[in-house]
Design an enzyme around this catalytic site. Sequence first.
Site, PDB file in Angstrom:
ATOM      1  N   ASP A  71      38.955  35.922  42.448  1.00 21.06           N
ATOM      2  CA  ASP A  71      39.185  36.670  43.684  1.00 21.06           C
ATOM      3  C   ASP A  71      38.183  37.813  43.758  1.00 21.06           C
ATOM      4  O   ASP A  71      37.861  38.434  42.746  1.00 21.06           O
ATOM      5  CB  ASP A  71      40.603  37.226  43.746  1.00 21.06           C
ATOM      6  N   THR A  72      37.685  38.069  44.957  1.00 20.88           N
ATOM      7  CA  THR A  72      36.685  39.116  45.165  1.00 20.88           C
ATOM      8  C   THR A  72      37.143  40.079  46.251  1.00 20.88           C
ATOM      9  O   THR A  72      37.629  39.647  47.299  1.00 20.88           O
ATOM     10  CB  THR A  72      35.330  38.494  45.587  1.00 20.88           C
TER      11      THR A  72
END
Length: 200
Positions: A71-72
């Site tokens: 996840d970013t």
Amino acid sequence: MSECRVVLASSSPRRRQLLDLIGIPHEVRPANIDETMRPREAPRRHAERLAREKATKIATRDPELITIGADTVVVINRKVLGKPRDVAEAIRMLSELSGREHTVITAVAVARGKKLRSAIEEVRVKFRRLRADEIEAYVATGEPMDKAGAYGIQGYGATIVECIDGDYFAVMGLPLTRLTALMRDLGVRYRFGEPLTLTD
């Protein structure tokens, strides 16, 4: 030693490209979890929680797999910028990032059966100053619409990034050095140009 099957718990084409880049065959099974930020949840904790949840959701269905979740998030002035909901929000995000430095936080998690390892990579990124017409033209390409912070460093967005301090691949969405280290911790051997194997 036996070969292992890898699943990417994400629909991100950038993450697929990066696994292909380093020669890891994989299949894609998006985890489709709720990505809502919890009240008072810090950006680092949020990104790592989602990466772990994505990997775990797929791993519990099939413990024979090596499952990768990631996840970013983009952070500026302690505010988290996720994926823009519409064109107007993409323009607002890019206007806020214009000429300034922000932080990209990418968390990656690897699950093997009931074992789970995760790590976080932080990268400082600075944009050049953008004119309003440049922002509108960039948003019109459609590239910003499915990306945290409304830009992609590996596409047209490469021309608006002035400099980065940290792992380029983390900005793309998957820190590869961290990933292979986590795999090693779980007994998965990565060798250049060879299939992944289990060492135990």
